[in-house]
Design a protein around this motif. Structure first.
Motif, PDB file in Angstrom:
ATOM      1  N   ALA A 126      -1.905   4.458  -8.192  1.00  0.00           N
ATOM      2  CA  ALA A 126      -0.748   5.282  -7.793  1.00  0.00           C
ATOM      3  C   ALA A 126       0.460   4.453  -7.372  1.00  0.00           C
ATOM      4  CB  ALA A 126      -1.148   6.230  -6.663  1.00  0.00           C
TER       5      ALA A 126
ATOM      6  N   ASN B 148      -4.435   7.381 -10.558  1.00  0.00           N
ATOM      7  CA  ASN B 148      -5.489   7.621  -9.582  1.00  0.00           C
ATOM      8  C   ASN B 148      -5.103   6.901  -8.296  1.00  0.00           C
ATOM      9  OD1 ASN B 148      -6.350   4.826  -9.826  1.00  0.00           O
ATOM     10  ND2 ASN B 148      -7.382   5.423 -11.726  1.00  0.00           N
ATOM     11  N   LYS B 149      -5.953   6.955  -7.279  1.00  0.00           N
ATOM     12  CA  LYS B 149      -5.582   6.374  -5.988  1.00  0.00           C
ATOM     13  C   LYS B 149      -5.429   4.856  -6.064  1.00  0.00           C
ATOM     14  CE  LYS B 149      -7.241  10.036  -2.969  1.00  0.00           C
ATOM     15  NZ  LYS B 149      -8.106  10.400  -1.818  1.00  0.00           N
ATOM     16  N   GLU B 150      -6.108   4.235  -7.008  1.00  0.00           N
ATOM     17  CA  GLU B 150      -5.991   2.778  -7.152  1.00  0.00           C
ATOM     18  C   GLU B 150      -4.703   2.384  -7.889  1.00  0.00           C
ATOM     19  OE1 GLU B 150      -8.987   4.398  -7.719  1.00  0.00           O
ATOM     20  OE2 GLU B 150      -9.651   3.705  -5.736  1.00  0.00           O
TER      21      GLU B 150
ATOM     22  N   LEU C 265      -1.923  13.365  -9.047  1.00  0.00           N
ATOM     23  CA  LEU C 265      -2.337  12.111  -9.671  1.00  0.00           C
ATOM     24  C   LEU C 265      -3.018  12.363 -11.012  1.00  0.00           C
ATOM     25  CD1 LEU C 265      -3.702  10.159  -6.567  1.00  0.00           C
ATOM     26  CD2 LEU C 265      -1.549   9.779  -7.778  1.00  0.00           C
TER      27      LEU C 265
ATOM     28  N   THR D 148       0.834  -1.197   0.000  1.00  0.00           N
ATOM     29  CA  THR D 148       0.000   0.000   0.000  1.00  0.00           C
ATOM     30  C   THR D 148       0.869   1.248   0.000  1.00  0.00           C
ATOM     31  OG1 THR D 148      -0.090   0.192   2.413  1.00  0.00           O
ATOM     32  CG2 THR D 148      -1.747  -1.224   1.363  1.00  0.00           C
TER      33      THR D 148
ATOM     34  N   THR E 116      -0.895  10.854  -2.475  1.00  0.00           N
ATOM     35  CA  THR E 116      -2.318  10.796  -2.803  1.00  0.00           C
ATOM     36  C   THR E 116      -2.886  12.145  -3.232  1.00  0.00           C
ATOM     37  OG1 THR E 116      -2.864  11.096  -0.448  1.00  0.00           O
ATOM     38  CG2 THR E 116      -2.730   8.837  -1.264  1.00  0.00           C
ATOM     39  N   ASP E 117      -2.037  13.112  -3.454  1.00  0.00           N
ATOM     40  CA  ASP E 117      -2.492  14.439  -3.883  1.00  0.00           C
ATOM     41  C   ASP E 117      -3.253  14.316  -5.215  1.00  0.00           C
ATOM     42  OD1 ASP E 117      -2.238  17.513  -3.654  1.00  0.00           O
ATOM     43  OD2 ASP E 117      -1.525  17.077  -5.677  1.00  0.00           O
ATOM     44  N   GLU E 118      -4.519  14.722  -5.202  1.00  0.00           N
ATOM     45  CA  GLU E 118      -5.381  14.505  -6.366  1.00  0.00           C
ATOM     46  C   GLU E 118      -4.906  15.256  -7.605  1.00  0.00           C
ATOM     47  OE1 GLU E 118      -9.456  15.193  -5.403  1.00  0.00           O
ATOM     48  OE2 GLU E 118      -9.526  13.592  -3.906  1.00  0.00           O
TER      49      GLU E 118
END
Length: 347
Positions: free
Chosen positions: A156, A152-154, A146, A117, A141-143
């Protein structure tokens, strides 16, 4: 005659005072001023550190703290402190120590691998550089970042290619992340991009599949064959049915990333998760781990074979038995299930 004696006396006193001054300056500036026995010692100076904070680190390493402070003030170091990792060598004098602290920030080798993770990756990196895990995770995790970098968060986690890299210890969280994006782009060179195109996968898809291959087998020489099985399934639009994706889904849903699962049960296969490849066709929405480079290259150069199934080989631990037909696979699987039962492995 009397005046001459006075002048001689003044000259002698001046010479003595001059000698004392020179002696003091020499000792303050050029005499060795280290108090440790190793060949060198390291100090880690945080960003925005005060001279007091620097002195607290240096004091155990110095013979004469007072002369160091005076020389540091005279050389302007007190108001010009720079963050970083610096070496103090045995026998250095104050002048050399200050010169080192002003201009010789030494890089360190940072390494990471197999983090499941972004949170675990942040913890791993925080143990090696100045940035803390919270600031690293926020950066990862900065949108806006990304979106700009097409992750994206999935997905990254795929951006961080496990290896050893040279960094300055005082690298910021954003600095680390931005460097990793450059390393990702460097990793996907023309050769790898052409290979990915040749097998019909995008780079992110290669890494997602590689994460499954990585989790399926730790044997580097077996990874191209495992990758070949999954590529065969993808081409036939078959479910991948990869146990590691189910394990990942269970851990993600429970939030317990340290949960040990040695056996996937039939009830687990019903878990409604986009990572469950027993339930949803194609690749998961993101990697289930950080794959080794060997796993990535195993996908890019997968073995062309006729296998569609495989199961752990209980007679050659670490490796698998491969099958071309479901009937043969069921025979192999029965042997594996029998072994699990004999070991009382129920979860």
């Amino acid at each position: 005659m009397y005046i001459r004696k006075i002048l001689v006396a003044i000259a002698l006193i001046g010479a003595v005072l001059g000698f004392i001054f020179v002696y003091y300056v020499y000792n303050a500036v050029f005499a060795p001023n280290t108090a440790f026995q190793n060949e060198e010692a390291y100090v880690f100076i945080p960003t925005d550190a005060s001279f007091k904070e620097v002195s607290e680190q240096l004091n155990p390493l110095l013979d004469d703290k007072a002369t160091f402070a005076k020389v540091a003030e005279r050389k302007g170091y007190v108001n010009n402190i720079k963050a970083g990792r610096y070496a103090i060598k045995k026998g250095m004098n104050n002048n050399e120590i200050i010169n080192s602290l002003r201009s010789r920030n030494l890089p360190i080798d940072i390494s990471f691998n197999n983090q499941e993770t972004l949170s675990k990756l942040a913890g791993r990196i925080a143990a090696q550089i100045e940035a803390d895990s919270s600031s690293l995770l926020n950066s990862f995790t900065d949108e806006a970042f990304l979106k700009n970098s097409k992750f994206n968060k999935e997905t990254a986690l795929a951006m961080y290619i496990p290896n050893s890299y040279e960094f300055f210890w005082n690298t910021s969280a954003d600095g680390f992340r931005d460097r990793m994006l450059k390393e990702y782009s460097r990793f996907w060179n023309e050769t790898r991009l052409k290979r990915a195109e040749a097998i019909g996968l995008k780079p992110i898809e290669v890494i997602i599949l590689a994460s499954i291959v990585h989790k399926e087998t730790a044997m580097v020489d077996e990874r191209p064959r495992v990758a070949g099985v999954y590529m065969n399934r993808l081409k036939k639009n078959m479910l991948l049915q990869a146990d590691p994706t189910v394990i990942f889904a269970i851990r993600k849903e429970s939030g317990d990333w340290d949960k040990i699962i040695k056996r996937v049960l039939y009830k687990d296969l019903e878990l409604d998760s986009p990572y469950n490849t027993y339930k949803y066709a194609g690749l998961p929405i993101g990697p289930i781990a950080m794959p080794d480079i060997s796993a990535i290259d195993a996908v890019l150069n997968y073995e062309k074979n006729d296998y569609y199934y495989f199961v752990a080989d209980v007679k050659n631990f670490g490796y698998h038995k491969f099958a071309k037909t479901l009937s043969q696979h069921n025979v192999n699987k029965q042997e594996y299930v029998k072994w699990l039962n004999s070991q009382a492995i129920n979860r």
